[in-house]
Design a protein around this motif. Structure first.
Motif, PDB file in Angstrom:
ATOM      1  N   THR A 100     -14.949  -6.086   1.887  1.00 49.18           N
ATOM      2  CA  THR A 100     -14.476  -4.843   2.799  1.00 49.18           C
ATOM      3  C   THR A 100     -14.418  -5.220   4.389  1.00 49.18           C
ATOM      4  OG1 THR A 100     -14.989  -3.367   0.891  1.00 49.18           O
ATOM      5  CG2 THR A 100     -14.710  -2.356   3.066  1.00 49.18           C
TER       6      THR A 100
ATOM      7  N   SER B  20      -5.718  -9.509   0.123  1.00 45.43           N
ATOM      8  CA  SER B  20      -5.881  -8.523  -1.186  1.00 45.43           C
ATOM      9  C   SER B  20      -7.074  -9.368  -2.026  1.00 45.43           C
ATOM     10  CB  SER B  20      -4.543  -8.607  -2.053  1.00 45.43           C
ATOM     11  OG  SER B  20      -3.944  -9.807  -2.213  1.00 45.43           O
TER      12      SER B  20
ATOM     13  N   SER C 235      -7.827  -3.458  -3.629  1.00 42.35           N
ATOM     14  CA  SER C 235      -6.596  -2.703  -3.893  1.00 42.35           C
ATOM     15  C   SER C 235      -6.868  -1.219  -3.414  1.00 42.35           C
ATOM     16  CB  SER C 235      -6.193  -2.595  -5.453  1.00 42.35           C
ATOM     17  OG  SER C 235      -7.324  -1.940  -5.998  1.00 42.35           O
ATOM     18  N   ARG C 236      -5.778  -0.476  -3.190  1.00 45.72           N
ATOM     19  CA  ARG C 236      -6.201   1.120  -2.747  1.00 45.72           C
ATOM     20  C   ARG C 236      -5.448   1.831  -3.631  1.00 45.72           C
ATOM     21  NH1 ARG C 236      -8.200   1.574   2.178  1.00 45.72           N
ATOM     22  NH2 ARG C 236      -8.132  -0.193   3.721  1.00 45.72           N
ATOM     23  N   ASP C 237      -6.250   2.916  -3.968  1.00 46.04           N
ATOM     24  CA  ASP C 237      -5.728   3.924  -5.136  1.00 46.04           C
ATOM     25  C   ASP C 237      -5.894   5.380  -4.084  1.00 46.04           C
ATOM     26  OD1 ASP C 237      -5.072   5.592  -7.064  1.00 46.04           O
ATOM     27  OD2 ASP C 237      -6.979   5.321  -8.185  1.00 46.04           O
TER      28      ASP C 237
ATOM     29  N   GLY D  61      -5.260   5.874  -1.176  1.00 40.94           N
ATOM     30  CA  GLY D  61      -5.791   5.752   0.200  1.00 40.94           C
ATOM     31  C   GLY D  61      -7.319   5.161   0.169  1.00 40.94           C
ATOM     32  N   LYS D  62      -8.061   5.079  -1.068  1.00 41.83           N
ATOM     33  CA  LYS D  62      -9.345   4.734  -1.258  1.00 41.83           C
ATOM     34  C   LYS D  62      -9.151   3.243  -1.600  1.00 41.83           C
ATOM     35  CE  LYS D  62     -11.374   9.185  -2.631  1.00 41.83           C
ATOM     36  NZ  LYS D  62     -12.070   9.925  -3.732  1.00 41.83           N
ATOM     37  N   LEU D  63     -10.118   2.578  -0.738  1.00 39.89           N
ATOM     38  CA  LEU D  63     -10.120   0.906  -1.208  1.00 39.89           C
ATOM     39  C   LEU D  63     -11.336   0.987  -2.518  1.00 39.89           C
ATOM     40  CD1 LEU D  63      -9.417  -1.767   0.009  1.00 39.89           C
ATOM     41  CD2 LEU D  63     -11.952  -1.694   1.218  1.00 39.89           C
ATOM     42  N   GLN D  64     -10.585   0.137  -3.357  1.00 42.06           N
ATOM     43  CA  GLN D  64     -11.264  -0.293  -4.627  1.00 42.06           C
ATOM     44  C   GLN D  64     -11.582  -1.852  -4.528  1.00 42.06           C
ATOM     45  OE1 GLN D  64      -9.434   1.468  -7.875  1.00 42.06           O
ATOM     46  NE2 GLN D  64      -9.977   3.629  -7.458  1.00 42.06           N
TER      47      GLN D  64
END
Length: 356
Positions: free
Chosen positions: A287, A308, A324-326, A328-331
């Motif tokens: 991150t 990525s 990845s983003r779901d 707007g949240k970073l996963q």
């Protein structure tokens, strides 16, 4: 002596006993005393217990059915100190976490769902959620496979872990100090809380190349003292208070890669250098690589912000983290392996003896 049902499992590059919560004392003080005793804490070899004499092998997982609608099981991680008779339940452990799914299925806490079973896990240390995709052909956990992870010999079946909401795991903020870069005692650091509170430092600021072996770093008392002084300041700045009795934040030393990785890493736990890399630490580091203004982003350059996938070089090899983003949240996702080592009973002195 009290007899406690136990399953010893390897999870990633860590190892330790797994327990049902109902098999341990409900009282936290009593529970911790039992764990300290059965692991042999307080002796460098943990000779009078089942601990392995290393922070990587002196870990405990406690699992129970979850009452949360978004989780199947709850998982509490306990770091049992080796040389000191105490435990720390502040952090999560992603390596031990990758064995939670297989344990939950084999213990009947989660029903197998075909060739692959998704286990939804709530980590009680951080109140965060992780999904674990376990291979279950024929309704049985499969441990054999062709997936190799650095730091573990041989190959095994893959386990896919996805950290769903790891931002601010202990502090509630990605950058608890309010900024991506701080300076303590003239040393630039990044204090980040993504799956695990970390204090990230560029190796050159410590007079290091970054490729030193863990044994050499552990033997460098001046380095360890400097890291601890910086860690104490970082802990206060992150709102964690006096962290002398805690294993967070973890100091992490970073440097340019030496092969095809994104970043080279030396991860401390916090007073010994990890022989590989903690999964939660890898999530935080990945991150930081894609976040502007951090020590790692400045080290790597602007091109890193678009990554990525981040490949982290550690003393035993590499760990790949997919981002990845779901909404707007970073996963972040990783692939690990686990193995059941034995099941049976572990024996600990009764509480009366422990109290004496």
């Amino acid at each position: 002596m009290q007899r406690i049902p136990c399953v010893l499992m390897r999870g990633g590059t860590s190892k330790g006993p797994f327990f049902h919560a109902w098999d341990l004392p409900a009282n936290v003080v009593e529970r911790d005393e039992v764990l300290i005793s059965l692991m042999g804490s307080g002796h460098e070899l943990e000779i009078d217990g089942i601990g392995g004499g290393s922070p990587q092998t002196s870990k405990v997982a406690i699992v129970s059915p979850s009452l949360h609608p978004d989780a199947d099981v709850d998982y509490l991680f306990v770091q049992v100190m080796v040389a000191e008779r105490r435990v720390d339940t502040a952090p999560n452990c992603g390596n031990m976490l990758c064995a939670v799914g297989p344990f939950a299925i084999e213990q009947g806490l989660v029903k197998a769902q075909g060739d692959k079973t998704l286990v939804r896990i709530r980590n009680l240390n951080t109140q965060t959620f992780v999904t674990s995709l376990v291979q279950t052909p024929g309704g049985t956990v499969k441990y054999e496979g062709r997936t190799a992870i650095d730091g573990v010999p041989g190959t095994a079946a893959p386990i896919h872990l996805t950290f769903l909401d790891a931002v601010g795991s202990k502090t509630g903020k990605l950058f608890p100090t309010g900024q991506a870069r701080d300076v303590f005692d003239g040393t630039a650091v990044t204090c980040i809380d993504m799956a695990m509170p970390l204090m990230i430092i560029e190796a050159s600021q410590l007079g290091l190349a970054g490729n030193e072996r863990p044994a050499a770093l552990d033997a460098d008392s001046a380095l360890l003292e400097r890291l601890e002084a910086l860690r104490l300041q970082a802990g206060r700045a992150m709102g964690l208070g006096d962290v002398r009795g805690m294993v967070i934040p973890k100091p992490v030393v970073v440097s340019p890669p030496t092969s095809d990785g994104t970043l080279q890493v030396r991860y401390f736990m916090p007073h010994n250098c990890h022989r590989a890399l903690a999964i939660t630490g890898a999530i935080g580091l990945a991150t930081a690589c894609v976040t502007p203004g951090t020590v790692t982003a400045q080290l790597l350059g602007e091109h890193a912000l678009q990554l990525s996938e981040v490949r982290l070089e550690h003393p035993s090899g590499v760990i790949d983290v997919a981002l990845s983003r779901d909404g707007g949240k970073l996963q972040a996702s990783v692939i690990r392996t686990a193995r059941r080592l034995f099941s049976g009973y572990v024996y600990a002195p009764t509480m009366r003896r422990l109290a004496s």
